[in-house]
Design a protein around this motif. Structure first.
Motif, PDB file in Angstrom:
ATOM      1  N   PRO A 114     -63.134  -3.537  49.571  1.00  0.00           N
ATOM      2  CA  PRO A 114     -63.434  -2.949  49.684  1.00  0.00           C
ATOM      3  C   PRO A 114     -62.228  -1.682  49.797  1.00  0.00           C
ATOM      4  CG  PRO A 114     -63.074  -4.233  51.344  1.00  0.00           C
ATOM      5  CD  PRO A 114     -63.243  -4.754  50.346  1.00  0.00           C
ATOM      6  N   HIS A 115     -62.711  -0.508  49.806  1.00  0.00           N
ATOM      7  CA  HIS A 115     -62.100   0.641  49.849  1.00  0.00           C
ATOM      8  C   HIS A 115     -62.092   1.798  51.165  1.00  0.00           C
ATOM      9  CE1 HIS A 115     -58.585  -0.505  47.214  1.00  0.00           C
ATOM     10  NE2 HIS A 115     -59.833  -0.983  46.239  1.00  0.00           N
ATOM     11  N   ASP A 116     -61.797   2.313  51.752  1.00  0.00           N
ATOM     12  CA  ASP A 116     -62.424   3.935  52.949  1.00  0.00           C
ATOM     13  C   ASP A 116     -61.474   4.747  52.487  1.00  0.00           C
ATOM     14  OD1 ASP A 116     -60.913   3.411  55.200  1.00  0.00           O
ATOM     15  OD2 ASP A 116     -62.003   1.579  54.697  1.00  0.00           O
ATOM     16  N   ASN A 117     -61.414   5.840  52.361  1.00  0.00           N
ATOM     17  CA  ASN A 117     -60.645   7.481  52.637  1.00  0.00           C
ATOM     18  C   ASN A 117     -59.183   6.633  51.621  1.00  0.00           C
ATOM     19  OD1 ASN A 117     -62.114   8.003  54.894  1.00  0.00           O
ATOM     20  ND2 ASN A 117     -61.648   7.123  56.296  1.00  0.00           N
ATOM     21  N   MET A 118     -59.269   6.903  50.625  1.00  0.00           N
ATOM     22  CA  MET A 118     -58.611   7.104  49.935  1.00  0.00           C
ATOM     23  C   MET A 118     -58.710   7.215  47.975  1.00  0.00           C
ATOM     24  SD  MET A 118     -55.607   6.146  49.603  1.00  0.00           S
ATOM     25  CE  MET A 118     -54.706   5.176  50.340  1.00  0.00           C
ATOM     26  N   GLU A 119     -58.477   8.351  47.490  1.00  0.00           N
ATOM     27  CA  GLU A 119     -58.590   8.754  46.063  1.00  0.00           C
ATOM     28  C   GLU A 119     -57.806   7.631  45.476  1.00  0.00           C
ATOM     29  OE1 GLU A 119     -60.746  12.184  45.917  1.00  0.00           O
ATOM     30  OE2 GLU A 119     -60.716  10.927  48.342  1.00  0.00           O
ATOM     31  N   ILE A 120     -58.854   6.849  44.320  1.00  0.00           N
ATOM     32  CA  ILE A 120     -58.355   6.007  43.818  1.00  0.00           C
ATOM     33  C   ILE A 120     -58.441   6.355  42.151  1.00  0.00           C
ATOM     34  CG2 ILE A 120     -58.152   3.546  42.846  1.00  0.00           C
ATOM     35  CD1 ILE A 120     -59.286   3.014  45.533  1.00  0.00           C
ATOM     36  N   VAL A 121     -56.905   7.098  41.227  1.00  0.00           N
ATOM     37  CA  VAL A 121     -56.947   6.897  39.539  1.00  0.00           C
ATOM     38  C   VAL A 121     -56.837   6.159  39.022  1.00  0.00           C
ATOM     39  CG1 VAL A 121     -56.638   8.973  38.205  1.00  0.00           C
ATOM     40  CG2 VAL A 121     -56.563   9.125  41.105  1.00  0.00           C
ATOM     41  N   SER A 122     -57.731   5.756  37.959  1.00  0.00           N
ATOM     42  CA  SER A 122     -56.795   4.601  36.790  1.00  0.00           C
ATOM     43  C   SER A 122     -57.068   5.649  35.799  1.00  0.00           C
ATOM     44  CB  SER A 122     -58.473   3.970  36.976  1.00  0.00           C
ATOM     45  OG  SER A 122     -58.421   3.074  38.352  1.00  0.00           O
ATOM     46  N   ILE A 123     -55.957   5.155  35.232  1.00  0.00           N
ATOM     47  CA  ILE A 123     -55.661   5.653  33.771  1.00  0.00           C
ATOM     48  C   ILE A 123     -55.768   4.349  32.868  1.00  0.00           C
ATOM     49  CG2 ILE A 123     -54.068   7.048  32.576  1.00  0.00           C
ATOM     50  CD1 ILE A 123     -53.924   8.194  34.897  1.00  0.00           C
ATOM     51  N   PRO A 124     -55.852   3.274  32.125  1.00  0.00           N
ATOM     52  CA  PRO A 124     -55.787   2.999  31.197  1.00  0.00           C
ATOM     53  C   PRO A 124     -54.688   3.553  30.119  1.00  0.00           C
ATOM     54  CG  PRO A 124     -58.394   3.061  32.023  1.00  0.00           C
ATOM     55  CD  PRO A 124     -57.594   4.590  32.273  1.00  0.00           C
ATOM     56  N   LEU A 125     -54.121   2.213  29.655  1.00  0.00           N
ATOM     57  CA  LEU A 125     -53.027   2.614  28.445  1.00  0.00           C
ATOM     58  C   LEU A 125     -53.486   2.105  27.188  1.00  0.00           C
ATOM     59  CD1 LEU A 125     -50.033   1.884  30.558  1.00  0.00           C
ATOM     60  CD2 LEU A 125     -51.116   4.582  30.326  1.00  0.00           C
ATOM     61  N   SER A 126     -53.819   0.618  27.652  1.00  0.00           N
ATOM     62  CA  SER A 126     -54.612  -0.130  26.410  1.00  0.00           C
ATOM     63  C   SER A 126     -55.885  -1.051  26.868  1.00  0.00           C
ATOM     64  CB  SER A 126     -53.831  -1.147  26.142  1.00  0.00           C
ATOM     65  OG  SER A 126     -53.050  -2.135  26.633  1.00  0.00           O
ATOM     66  N   GLY A 127     -57.270  -1.003  25.663  1.00  0.00           N
ATOM     67  CA  GLY A 127     -57.562  -2.074  26.298  1.00  0.00           C
ATOM     68  C   GLY A 127     -58.617  -1.276  27.463  1.00  0.00           C
ATOM     69  N   ASP A 128     -59.569  -1.924  27.283  1.00  0.00           N
ATOM     70  CA  ASP A 128     -61.176  -1.412  28.150  1.00  0.00           C
ATOM     71  C   ASP A 128     -61.315  -2.267  29.648  1.00  0.00           C
ATOM     72  OD1 ASP A 128     -61.322  -0.213  25.664  1.00  0.00           O
ATOM     73  OD2 ASP A 128     -61.834  -2.246  25.472  1.00  0.00           O
ATOM     74  N   LEU A 129     -61.593  -1.908  30.883  1.00  0.00           N
ATOM     75  CA  LEU A 129     -61.489  -2.269  31.986  1.00  0.00           C
ATOM     76  C   LEU A 129     -62.916  -1.626  32.367  1.00  0.00           C
ATOM     77  CD1 LEU A 129     -59.608  -3.197  34.212  1.00  0.00           C
ATOM     78  CD2 LEU A 129     -59.954  -0.236  35.161  1.00  0.00           C
ATOM     79  N   HIS A 130     -63.216  -2.387  33.126  1.00  0.00           N
ATOM     80  CA  HIS A 130     -65.213  -2.419  33.342  1.00  0.00           C
ATOM     81  C   HIS A 130     -64.944  -2.620  35.108  1.00  0.00           C
ATOM     82  CE1 HIS A 130     -69.530  -5.646  33.692  1.00  0.00           C
ATOM     83  NE2 HIS A 130     -69.439  -3.949  33.896  1.00  0.00           N
ATOM     84  N   HIS A 131     -65.618  -1.635  35.222  1.00  0.00           N
ATOM     85  CA  HIS A 131     -65.393  -0.923  36.939  1.00  0.00           C
ATOM     86  C   HIS A 131     -67.474  -1.377  37.704  1.00  0.00           C
ATOM     87  CE1 HIS A 131     -65.335   1.664  40.219  1.00  0.00           C
ATOM     88  NE2 HIS A 131     -66.932   2.064  39.984  1.00  0.00           N
ATOM     89  N   GLN A 132     -67.642  -1.768  38.271  1.00  0.00           N
ATOM     90  CA  GLN A 132     -68.902  -1.949  38.764  1.00  0.00           C
ATOM     91  C   GLN A 132     -68.575  -1.787  40.339  1.00  0.00           C
ATOM     92  OE1 GLN A 132     -70.338  -5.590  37.317  1.00  0.00           O
ATOM     93  NE2 GLN A 132     -71.731  -5.095  37.267  1.00  0.00           N
ATOM     94  N   ASP A 133     -69.041  -1.283  40.743  1.00  0.00           N
ATOM     95  CA  ASP A 133     -69.413  -0.154  42.612  1.00  0.00           C
ATOM     96  C   ASP A 133     -70.734  -0.791  43.560  1.00  0.00           C
ATOM     97  OD1 ASP A 133     -70.343   1.858  42.859  1.00  0.00           O
ATOM     98  OD2 ASP A 133     -68.367   2.862  41.728  1.00  0.00           O
ATOM     99  N   SER A 134     -70.753  -0.709  44.506  1.00  0.00           N
ATOM    100  CA  SER A 134     -71.476  -0.713  45.631  1.00  0.00           C
ATOM    101  C   SER A 134     -72.620   0.795  45.338  1.00  0.00           C
ATOM    102  CB  SER A 134     -71.753  -0.166  46.837  1.00  0.00           C
ATOM    103  OG  SER A 134     -69.677   0.232  47.240  1.00  0.00           O
ATOM    104  N   THR A 135     -72.786   1.631  44.899  1.00  0.00           N
ATOM    105  CA  THR A 135     -73.646   3.050  44.874  1.00  0.00           C
ATOM    106  C   THR A 135     -73.557   2.772  43.397  1.00  0.00           C
ATOM    107  OG1 THR A 135     -71.995   4.256  42.554  1.00  0.00           O
ATOM    108  CG2 THR A 135     -71.329   4.304  45.123  1.00  0.00           C
ATOM    109  N   GLY A 136     -73.814   1.398  42.332  1.00  0.00           N
ATOM    110  CA  GLY A 136     -74.522   1.177  41.032  1.00  0.00           C
ATOM    111  C   GLY A 136     -73.537   1.473  40.184  1.00  0.00           C
ATOM    112  N   ARG A 137     -72.756   1.430  40.104  1.00  0.00           N
ATOM    113  CA  ARG A 137     -72.020   2.151  38.817  1.00  0.00           C
ATOM    114  C   ARG A 137     -71.928   1.060  37.564  1.00  0.00           C
ATOM    115  NH1 ARG A 137     -71.136   7.592  36.837  1.00  0.00           N
ATOM    116  NH2 ARG A 137     -71.337   9.177  38.508  1.00  0.00           N
TER     117      ARG A 137
END
Length: 239
Positions: free
Chosen positions: A59-82
């Motif tokens: 979990p996280h709350d009250n933070m702006e979290i930015v991800s910037i891939p430099l190489s490869g692929d990142l799989h994101h899933q979250d509680s909003t259904g993303r």
């Protein structure tokens, strides 16, 4: 002008076999009271995740979290259904707001994924959690500065803060200037690759330089250089 220099070899470091992580600011098992934040910039992690591995749901709350891939692929899933894949040249932001849980996994079974994860303290607390990602063309930041995160630019991903992230790839010998959106802000410069001189300070790969109390940055690429510029408010109470 005030500056704070974080050389690459002074960063915090944690290795868990599947994860190799360098911390420009205090994070997890790394604590340094002199490196708690730079204005609203709270975390800058330089992560390498082994093939098929990753961060389970957390979990996280009250933070702006930015991800910037430099190489490869990142799989994101979250509680909003993303359920998304973010790749090199993508930029992702997750506004944790009132609360969100997510996982980040290496999407590939045969190669590492390398990415930067940056946390910025929000402007408004407890907003509805939100997610956004966009792809950016490498040509649009070749020998020029491209804004990729902003509160006021429809071509960038939106952030719940008066903060701007910019990427640039400069050829050796290129000279450029970055003008701050707000002269009361500061800019944290992170050299992803190469060597550059910023406002007279020589930087090498993975060095970080925080600059405040100025309205512009002078940039000279000493080699082919890739840099990330993070402009943030400085008058933040992080306690």
């Amino acid at each position: 002008m005030k500056t704070v220099l974080h050389k690459a070899n002074t960063r915090g470091h944690n290795s868990f076999g599947w994860l190799n992580s360098f911390h420009s600011f205090s994070f997890g098992h790394y604590y340094n009271p002199e490196r708690m934040h730079f204005g609203a910039l709270r975390v800058l992690n330089d992560d390498t995740v082994a093939a098929g591995m990753g961060f389970g749901k957390h979990p996280h709350d009250n933070m702006e979290i930015v991800s910037i891939p430099l190489s490869g692929d990142l799989h994101h899933q979250d509680s909003t259904g993303r359920n998304e894949i973010i790749r090199q040249h993508d930029v992702q932001i997750m506004s944790a707001g009132s609360g969100i849980a997510h996982s980040e996994m290496n999407a590939n079974k045969d190669q590492q994924v390398k990415f930067l994860q940056i946390w910025v303290m929000p402007k408004e607390l407890n907003i509805t959690p939100r997610y956004e990602q966009k792809s950016f063309k490498p040509a649009d930041r070749t020998n020029q500065i491209l804004t990729v995160v902003a509160p006021d630019n429809k071509d960038a991903v939106w952030i719940n803060q008066d903060a701007w992230f910019s990427l640039a790839n400069f050829d050796a010998g290129k000279i450029a200037e970055y003008k701050l959106k707000n002269s009361e802000n500061g800019v944290y410069v992170f050299v992803i690759g190469g060597d550059a001189t910023i406002n007279g300070v020589a930087l090498n790969e993975r060095d970080g330089l925080g600059i405040a109390e100025t309205d512009k940055l002078s940039i000279e690429a000493n080699t082919n250089t890739e840099i990330l510029l993070i402009e943030v408010p400085m008058n933040i109470n992080a306690d």
